[in-house]
Write a protein that holds these residues in place. Structure first.
Motif, mmCIF file in Angstrom:
data_model
loop_
_atom_site.group_PDB
_atom_site.id
_atom_site.type_symbol
_atom_site.label_atom_id
_atom_site.label_comp_id
_atom_site.label_asym_id
_atom_site.label_seq_id
_atom_site.Cartn_x
_atom_site.Cartn_y
_atom_site.Cartn_z
ATOM 1 N N VAL A 58 31.188 50.948 42.669
ATOM 2 C CA VAL A 58 31.339 49.710 43.427
ATOM 3 C C VAL A 58 32.520 48.940 42.853
ATOM 4 C CG1 VAL A 58 30.262 47.522 44.108
ATOM 5 C CG2 VAL A 58 28.858 49.577 43.881
ATOM 6 N N GLU A 59 33.411 48.532 43.721
ATOM 7 C CA GLU A 59 34.554 47.701 43.326
ATOM 8 C C GLU A 59 34.223 46.269 43.734
ATOM 9 O OE1 GLU A 59 38.814 47.555 42.072
ATOM 10 O OE2 GLU A 59 37.425 49.222 42.045
ATOM 11 N N THR A 60 34.372 45.318 42.811
ATOM 12 C CA THR A 60 34.093 43.909 43.097
ATOM 13 C C THR A 60 35.354 43.096 42.837
ATOM 14 O OG1 THR A 60 31.788 44.206 42.436
ATOM 15 C CG2 THR A 60 32.591 41.952 42.572
ATOM 16 N N TYR A 61 35.691 42.232 43.803
ATOM 17 C CA TYR A 61 36.875 41.374 43.711
ATOM 18 C C TYR A 61 36.444 39.917 43.690
ATOM 19 C CZ TYR A 61 38.941 45.694 45.430
ATOM 20 O OH TYR A 61 39.297 47.004 45.599
ATOM 21 N N ARG A 62 37.106 39.137 42.828
ATOM 22 C CA ARG A 62 36.837 37.702 42.744
ATOM 23 C C ARG A 62 38.172 36.957 42.657
ATOM 24 N NH1 ARG A 62 33.956 37.678 38.370
ATOM 25 N NH2 ARG A 62 35.444 36.716 36.982
ATOM 26 N N LEU A 63 38.388 36.039 43.593
ATOM 27 C CA LEU A 63 39.610 35.245 43.618
ATOM 28 C C LEU A 63 39.539 34.170 42.544
ATOM 29 C CD1 LEU A 63 42.247 35.044 45.239
ATOM 30 C CD2 LEU A 63 41.077 33.490 46.806
ATOM 31 N N GLN A 64 40.553 34.104 41.715
ATOM 32 C CA GLN A 64 40.617 33.139 40.614
ATOM 33 C C GLN A 64 41.322 31.859 41.098
ATOM 34 O OE1 GLN A 64 38.490 34.828 38.793
ATOM 35 N NE2 GLN A 64 39.653 34.879 36.899
ATOM 36 N N ASP A 120 43.886 30.468 39.940
ATOM 37 C CA ASP A 120 45.352 30.568 39.908
ATOM 38 C C ASP A 120 45.903 31.504 40.993
ATOM 39 O OD1 ASP A 120 44.629 33.054 38.955
ATOM 40 O OD2 ASP A 120 45.747 32.901 37.072
ATOM 41 N N GLY A 121 45.010 32.024 41.865
ATOM 42 C CA GLY A 121 45.446 32.923 42.931
ATOM 43 C C GLY A 121 45.388 34.393 42.562
ATOM 44 N N SER A 122 45.143 34.697 41.297
ATOM 45 C CA SER A 122 45.013 36.100 40.895
ATOM 46 C C SER A 122 43.620 36.610 41.300
ATOM 47 C CB SER A 122 45.234 36.274 39.391
ATOM 48 O OG SER A 122 44.198 35.641 38.665
ATOM 49 N N ILE A 123 43.454 37.908 41.237
ATOM 50 C CA ILE A 123 42.204 38.532 41.643
ATOM 51 C C ILE A 123 41.624 39.292 40.455
ATOM 52 C CG2 ILE A 123 41.142 40.196 43.225
ATOM 53 C CD1 ILE A 123 43.799 39.579 44.956
ATOM 54 N N CYS A 124 40.403 38.932 40.095
ATOM 55 C CA CYS A 124 39.680 39.628 39.035
ATOM 56 C C CYS A 124 38.990 40.824 39.686
ATOM 57 C CB CYS A 124 38.662 38.687 38.412
ATOM 58 S SG CYS A 124 37.713 39.430 37.072
ATOM 59 N N THR A 125 39.218 42.020 39.168
ATOM 60 C CA THR A 125 38.609 43.215 39.737
ATOM 61 C C THR A 125 37.713 43.880 38.703
ATOM 62 O OG1 THR A 125 40.303 44.821 39.104
ATOM 63 C CG2 THR A 125 40.714 43.559 41.104
ATOM 64 N N SER A 126 36.594 44.400 39.183
ATOM 65 C CA SER A 126 35.663 45.147 38.332
ATOM 66 C C SER A 126 35.257 46.407 39.076
ATOM 67 C CB SER A 126 34.403 44.330 38.032
ATOM 68 O OG SER A 126 34.702 43.165 37.321
ATOM 69 N N LEU A 127 35.549 47.548 38.489
ATOM 70 C CA LEU A 127 35.069 48.816 39.035
ATOM 71 C C LEU A 127 33.861 49.208 38.200
ATOM 72 C CD1 LEU A 127 35.180 51.327 40.827
ATOM 73 C CD2 LEU A 127 36.704 52.344 39.124
ATOM 74 N N ARG A 128 32.728 49.349 38.868
ATOM 75 C CA ARG A 128 31.472 49.672 38.225
ATOM 76 C C ARG A 128 31.024 51.038 38.723
ATOM 77 N NH1 ARG A 128 26.184 51.052 39.659
ATOM 78 N NH2 ARG A 128 24.721 49.577 38.878
ATOM 79 N N PHE A 129 30.659 51.923 37.804
ATOM 80 C CA PHE A 129 30.198 53.252 38.194
ATOM 81 C C PHE A 129 29.375 53.863 37.071
ATOM 82 C CE2 PHE A 129 34.200 53.773 36.075
ATOM 83 C CZ PHE A 129 34.096 54.936 35.336
ATOM 84 N N ARG A 130 28.747 54.984 37.384
ATOM 85 C CA ARG A 130 27.988 55.751 36.405
ATOM 86 C C ARG A 130 28.718 57.085 36.228
ATOM 87 N NH1 ARG A 130 22.786 53.702 35.466
ATOM 88 N NH2 ARG A 130 22.263 51.977 36.844
ATOM 89 N N PRO A 131 29.343 57.308 35.069
ATOM 90 C CA PRO A 131 30.119 58.538 34.869
ATOM 91 C C PRO A 131 29.230 59.773 34.734
ATOM 92 C CG PRO A 131 30.171 57.173 32.891
ATOM 93 C CD PRO A 131 29.417 56.405 33.933
ATOM 94 N N GLY A 132 29.421 60.724 35.637
ATOM 95 C CA GLY A 132 28.758 62.011 35.516
ATOM 96 C C GLY A 132 27.398 62.168 36.162
ATOM 97 N N GLY A 133 26.760 61.082 36.594
ATOM 98 C CA GLY A 133 25.460 61.242 37.235
ATOM 99 C C GLY A 133 24.761 59.919 37.479
#
Length: 190
Positions: free
Chosen positions: A59-65, A67-80
């Motif tokens: 899941v990719e999550t975006y949050r507008l800061q 200052d106009g920048s975008i905080c991104t978080s890629l969340r996943f479970r590696p391998g299973g």
């Protein structure tokens, strides 16, 4: 002048191998509602980077800061599905004059990457994120699954943009999660 000849020669050589030099840049969508684009996006399929290879429940999550920048978080479970949740953080800035559809993602202080919205569904619930280099691709939706017709249409779009669709990996998604980490989607931006 010598550099220009070398670059032209490299592009010509790569043209025979199907590289981005021969295809040119990808046009992003004309205009995108940036605040409306923020939030969670389930990764349905991708040509993943080495950091997210073999990810499950991505899941990719975006949050507008402010200052106009975008905080991104890629969340996943590696391998299973039972692997612990992993988060990859980055910060993005919108490239001016591109309708909010091109970002520069800052991965590390010295490294940044292109993020280009190559297609956005009219209802804003599915997106195809691409790069001119045609090396990575992310097909995401607001839901963890999409219909077979939507998936086939995405593959056709990717191929039309010059991607090798044999490299596309469907991301395993199994929701709702019930174990540890099931509520983890983002953390504070740097």
């Amino acid at each position: 002048m010598a550099f220009a000849r070398i670059l032209a020669g490299a592009c010509l050589a790569l043209a025979f191998s199907g590289s981005a030099c021969a295809r040119g840049p990808i046009a992003p969508v004309q205009r995108m509602d940036l605040p409306g684009f923020m939030g969670r996006w389930y990764v349905i399929a991708s040509i993943p980077t080495r950091f997210e290879k073999d990810g499950y429940d991505a899941v990719e999550t975006y949050r507008l800061q402010g200052d106009g920048s975008i905080c991104t978080s890629l969340r996943f479970r590696p391998g299973g599905f039972d692997a612990p949740v992993k988060l990859i953080h980055s910060q993005a800035t919108v490239v001016p004059g591109r309708g909010n559809a091109e970002w520069k993602v800052h991965l590390f202080w010295f490294m940044h990457a292109q993020y280009l919205v190559g297609w956005l569904a009219p209802d804003g619930n599915q997106v195809l994120v691409v790069r001119d280099a045609r090396d990575y691709l992310w097909y995401m939706a607001r839901t963890p699954t999409v219909g077979a017709a939507d998936y086939r249409a995405m593959l056709a779009r990717a191929e039309a943009l010059g991607y090798d669709i044999a490299k596309v990996r469907r991301t395993p998604q199994r929701w709702p999660e019930k174990d540890r980490g099931s509520k983890v989607f983002e953390s504070p931006c740097r």
